[in-house]
Design a protein around this motif. Structure first.
Motif, PDB file in Angstrom:
ATOM      1  N   ALA A  55      50.740  44.346  50.005  1.00 14.35           N
ATOM      2  CA  ALA A  55      51.161  43.220  50.848  1.00 14.35           C
ATOM      3  C   ALA A  55      50.678  41.898  50.263  1.00 14.35           C
ATOM      4  CB  ALA A  55      50.632  43.399  52.270  1.00 14.35           C
ATOM      5  N   ALA A  56      49.451  41.873  49.765  1.00 10.67           N
ATOM      6  CA  ALA A  56      48.916  40.649  49.163  1.00 10.67           C
ATOM      7  C   ALA A  56      49.697  40.284  47.910  1.00 10.67           C
ATOM      8  CB  ALA A  56      47.433  40.822  48.842  1.00 10.67           C
ATOM      9  N   TYR A  57      50.004  41.278  47.089  1.00  6.06           N
ATOM     10  CA  TYR A  57      50.747  41.012  45.855  1.00  6.06           C
ATOM     11  C   TYR A  57      52.150  40.486  46.165  1.00  6.06           C
ATOM     12  CZ  TYR A  57      52.710  41.490  41.229  1.00  6.06           C
ATOM     13  OH  TYR A  57      53.312  41.219  40.033  1.00  6.06           O
ATOM     14  N   ARG A  58      52.799  41.102  47.117  1.00  7.45           N
ATOM     15  CA  ARG A  58      54.176  40.693  47.454  1.00  7.45           C
ATOM     16  C   ARG A  58      54.237  39.360  48.187  1.00  7.45           C
ATOM     17  NH1 ARG A  58      56.849  46.364  49.528  1.00  7.45           N
ATOM     18  NH2 ARG A  58      57.170  47.243  47.451  1.00  7.45           N
ATOM     19  N   GLY A  59      53.275  39.107  49.070  1.00  7.19           N
ATOM     20  CA  GLY A  59      53.396  37.964  49.963  1.00  7.19           C
ATOM     21  C   GLY A  59      52.527  36.764  49.664  1.00  7.19           C
ATOM     22  N   GLU A  60      51.615  36.882  48.707  1.00  4.42           N
ATOM     23  CA  GLU A  60      50.666  35.796  48.465  1.00  4.42           C
ATOM     24  C   GLU A  60      50.678  35.371  46.996  1.00  4.42           C
ATOM     25  OE1 GLU A  60      49.002  34.216  50.791  1.00  4.42           O
ATOM     26  OE2 GLU A  60      49.648  35.565  52.396  1.00  4.42           O
ATOM     27  N   ALA A  61      51.261  34.196  46.745  1.00  5.61           N
ATOM     28  CA  ALA A  61      51.310  33.677  45.374  1.00  5.61           C
ATOM     29  C   ALA A  61      49.900  33.465  44.824  1.00  5.61           C
ATOM     30  CB  ALA A  61      52.094  32.370  45.332  1.00  5.61           C
ATOM     31  N   ALA A  62      48.975  33.018  45.660  1.00  5.36           N
ATOM     32  CA  ALA A  62      47.599  32.789  45.209  1.00  5.36           C
ATOM     33  C   ALA A  62      46.960  34.096  44.735  1.00  5.36           C
ATOM     34  CB  ALA A  62      46.766  32.167  46.324  1.00  5.36           C
ATOM     35  N   PHE A  63      47.250  35.198  45.412  1.00  2.36           N
ATOM     36  CA  PHE A  63      46.701  36.491  44.996  1.00  2.36           C
ATOM     37  C   PHE A  63      47.260  36.886  43.632  1.00  2.36           C
ATOM     38  CE2 PHE A  63      46.643  41.138  44.796  1.00  2.36           C
ATOM     39  CZ  PHE A  63      45.302  41.375  45.043  1.00  2.36           C
ATOM     40  N   ARG A  64      48.558  36.678  43.436  1.00  2.00           N
ATOM     41  CA  ARG A  64      49.170  37.003  42.140  1.00  2.00           C
ATOM     42  C   ARG A  64      48.570  36.145  41.026  1.00  2.00           C
ATOM     43  NH1 ARG A  64      53.644  37.054  45.539  1.00  2.00           N
ATOM     44  NH2 ARG A  64      54.367  35.020  44.779  1.00  2.00           N
ATOM     45  N   GLN A  65      48.323  34.868  41.311  1.00  2.00           N
ATOM     46  CA  GLN A  65      47.722  33.987  40.311  1.00  2.00           C
ATOM     47  C   GLN A  65      46.303  34.435  39.964  1.00  2.00           C
ATOM     48  OE1 GLN A  65      48.187  30.321  42.424  1.00  2.00           O
ATOM     49  NE2 GLN A  65      50.247  29.939  41.622  1.00  2.00           N
ATOM     50  N   LEU A  66      45.530  34.800  40.976  1.00  2.00           N
ATOM     51  CA  LEU A  66      44.169  35.273  40.731  1.00  2.00           C
ATOM     52  C   LEU A  66      44.168  36.614  40.006  1.00  2.00           C
ATOM     53  CD1 LEU A  66      42.472  34.221  44.058  1.00  2.00           C
ATOM     54  CD2 LEU A  66      41.924  33.380  41.766  1.00  2.00           C
ATOM     55  N   LEU A  67      45.151  37.433  40.299  1.00  2.00           N
ATOM     56  CA  LEU A  67      45.273  38.706  39.593  1.00  2.00           C
ATOM     57  C   LEU A  67      45.538  38.453  38.104  1.00  2.00           C
ATOM     58  CD1 LEU A  67      45.135  41.711  40.273  1.00  2.00           C
ATOM     59  CD2 LEU A  67      47.609  41.672  40.578  1.00  2.00           C
ATOM     60  N   LEU A  68      46.401  37.502  37.809  1.00  2.00           N
ATOM     61  CA  LEU A  68      46.669  37.131  36.419  1.00  2.00           C
ATOM     62  C   LEU A  68      45.398  36.595  35.753  1.00  2.00           C
ATOM     63  CD1 LEU A  68      48.566  36.690  34.028  1.00  2.00           C
ATOM     64  CD2 LEU A  68      49.192  34.493  35.040  1.00  2.00           C
ATOM     65  N   LEU A  69      44.652  35.766  36.472  1.00  2.00           N
ATOM     66  CA  LEU A  69      43.392  35.253  35.939  1.00  2.00           C
ATOM     67  C   LEU A  69      42.443  36.408  35.612  1.00  2.00           C
ATOM     68  CD1 LEU A  69      41.645  32.725  35.322  1.00  2.00           C
ATOM     69  CD2 LEU A  69      40.811  32.897  37.683  1.00  2.00           C
ATOM     70  N   ASN A  70      42.381  37.413  36.487  1.00  2.00           N
ATOM     71  CA  ASN A  70      41.536  38.579  36.248  1.00  2.00           C
ATOM     72  C   ASN A  70      42.032  39.390  35.061  1.00  2.00           C
ATOM     73  OD1 ASN A  70      39.287  39.500  38.450  1.00  2.00           O
ATOM     74  ND2 ASN A  70      40.719  38.004  39.288  1.00  2.00           N
ATOM     75  N   VAL A  71      43.340  39.528  34.923  1.00  2.00           N
ATOM     76  CA  VAL A  71      43.909  40.270  33.791  1.00  2.00           C
ATOM     77  C   VAL A  71      43.536  39.587  32.471  1.00  2.00           C
ATOM     78  CG1 VAL A  71      46.113  40.835  32.657  1.00  2.00           C
ATOM     79  CG2 VAL A  71      45.773  41.366  35.073  1.00  2.00           C
ATOM     80  N   LEU A  72      43.387  38.277  32.497  1.00  2.00           N
ATOM     81  CA  LEU A  72      42.995  37.551  31.292  1.00  2.00           C
ATOM     82  C   LEU A  72      41.481  37.584  31.063  1.00  2.00           C
ATOM     83  CD1 LEU A  72      45.269  34.396  31.715  1.00  2.00           C
ATOM     84  CD2 LEU A  72      45.622  36.312  30.143  1.00  2.00           C
ATOM     85  N   LEU A  73      40.717  37.364  32.136  1.00  2.00           N
ATOM     86  CA  LEU A  73      39.271  37.225  31.974  1.00  2.00           C
ATOM     87  C   LEU A  73      38.532  38.549  31.778  1.00  2.00           C
ATOM     88  CD1 LEU A  73      38.352  34.397  34.521  1.00  2.00           C
ATOM     89  CD2 LEU A  73      38.636  34.248  32.040  1.00  2.00           C
ATOM     90  N   LEU A  74      38.974  39.611  32.432  1.00  2.00           N
ATOM     91  CA  LEU A  74      38.233  40.876  32.322  1.00  2.00           C
ATOM     92  C   LEU A  74      38.230  41.426  30.896  1.00  2.00           C
ATOM     93  CD1 LEU A  74      39.070  42.570  35.729  1.00  2.00           C
ATOM     94  CD2 LEU A  74      37.055  41.247  35.092  1.00  2.00           C
ATOM     95  N   PRO A  75      39.371  41.493  30.210  1.00  2.00           N
ATOM     96  CA  PRO A  75      39.315  41.942  28.813  1.00  2.00           C
ATOM     97  C   PRO A  75      38.537  40.962  27.925  1.00  2.00           C
ATOM     98  CG  PRO A  75      41.553  42.095  29.638  1.00  2.00           C
ATOM     99  CD  PRO A  75      40.757  41.353  30.676  1.00  2.00           C
ATOM    100  N   LEU A  76      38.686  39.661  28.206  1.00  2.00           N
ATOM    101  CA  LEU A  76      37.954  38.662  27.433  1.00  2.00           C
ATOM    102  C   LEU A  76      36.447  38.857  27.590  1.00  2.00           C
ATOM    103  CD1 LEU A  76      38.155  36.193  25.611  1.00  2.00           C
ATOM    104  CD2 LEU A  76      38.263  34.783  27.674  1.00  2.00           C
ATOM    105  N   ALA A  77      36.013  39.220  28.796  1.00  2.00           N
ATOM    106  CA  ALA A  77      34.588  39.470  29.041  1.00  2.00           C
ATOM    107  C   ALA A  77      34.077  40.631  28.178  1.00  2.00           C
ATOM    108  CB  ALA A  77      34.356  39.766  30.519  1.00  2.00           C
ATOM    109  N   CYS A  78      34.952  41.558  27.860  1.00  2.00           N
ATOM    110  CA  CYS A  78      34.564  42.702  27.025  1.00  2.00           C
ATOM    111  C   CYS A  78      34.501  42.326  25.548  1.00  2.00           C
ATOM    112  CB  CYS A  78      35.548  43.853  27.231  1.00  2.00           C
ATOM    113  SG  CYS A  78      35.495  44.549  28.881  1.00  2.00           S
ATOM    114  N   LEU A  79      35.152  41.249  25.172  1.00  2.00           N
ATOM    115  CA  LEU A  79      35.227  40.861  23.762  1.00  2.00           C
ATOM    116  C   LEU A  79      34.145  39.877  23.340  1.00  2.00           C
ATOM    117  CD1 LEU A  79      39.096  40.438  23.427  1.00  2.00           C
ATOM    118  CD2 LEU A  79      37.696  42.371  22.673  1.00  2.00           C
ATOM    119  N   VAL A  80      33.633  39.083  24.272  1.00  2.00           N
ATOM    120  CA  VAL A  80      32.652  38.063  23.891  1.00  2.00           C
ATOM    121  C   VAL A  80      31.296  38.704  23.613  1.00  2.00           C
ATOM    122  CG1 VAL A  80      33.818  36.163  25.075  1.00  2.00           C
ATOM    123  CG2 VAL A  80      32.133  37.534  26.306  1.00  2.00           C
TER     124      VAL A  80
END
Length: 131
Positions: free
Chosen positions: A37-62
Motif C-alpha cells: 500500500a505504501a509503495y502504490r500510494g505514497e510517492a515519498a515512500f517510493r523516493q525513500l526506497l530508491l534512496l535506500n536502493v542507492l545507499l545500502l549497496p554504497l555503504a557496503c562498498l566504502v
C-alpha cells in the motif's frame, strides 16, 4: 464493573485473530500488504526506497569500520520506518475527516517533521563518517 468482558471488548478480541504461528503468519501478510500500500500510494515512500536502493549497496562498498557501515545502512532504513508511520498518521487523519482542522494539520505536520529529522540523520551520518 463485572468480571465479564463487555460486548465491545469481545468484538475487539475477535478482531485480533489467531494465536501462535498462525498469528505470526497473518502479521507477516498484513505487513506485506502495508508495504505494498505504501509503495502504490505514497510517492515519498517510493523516493525513500530508491534512496535506500542507492545507499545500502554504497555503504557496503566504502572503506569504513563495521560499526560505521552499520550506521550507514541503518539510518536510511530508519527513514523508511518513519515514512510508514507518517503515512499511517496521514491516512488515519484523512479517514476521520478531510476537512481542515488545526489538530489534523498539527498531526500531519508533526509526521512530516519526523521525516525531515530522519532525512537530516541520513545526511549527517553519511557526511560525518565519509568526510
Amino acid at each position: 464493573m463485572s468480571g465479564k468482558p463487555s460486548a465491545e471488548m469481545h468484538d475487539a478480541l475477535s478482531l485480533k485473530g489467531r494465536t501462535g504461528l498462525r498469528r505470526i503468519l497473518d502479521a507477516g501478510g498484513y505487513s506485506l500488504m502495508g508495504l505494498q500500500a505504501a509503495y502504490r500510494g505514497e510517492a515519498a515512500f517510493r523516493q525513500l526506497l530508491l534512496l535506500n536502493v542507492l545507499l545500502l549497496p554504497l555503504a557496503c562498498l566504502v572503506d569504513v569500520t563495521r560499526s560505521e557501515r552499520l550506521l550507514l545502512m541503518l539510518v536510511p532504513l530508519l527513514s523508511l520506518i518513519v515514512e510508514l508511520l507518517n503515512s499511517a498518521i496521514e491516512a488515519t487523519v484523512d479517514r476521520i475527516s478531510l476537512s481542515i482542522h488545526p489538530l489534523s494539520k498539527q498531526a500531519k505536520d508533526m509526521g512530516s517533521a519526523a521525516q525531515f529529522i530522519a532525512l537530516l540523520m541520513i545526511g549527517l551520518t553519511w557526511a560525518l563518517i565519509l568526510i
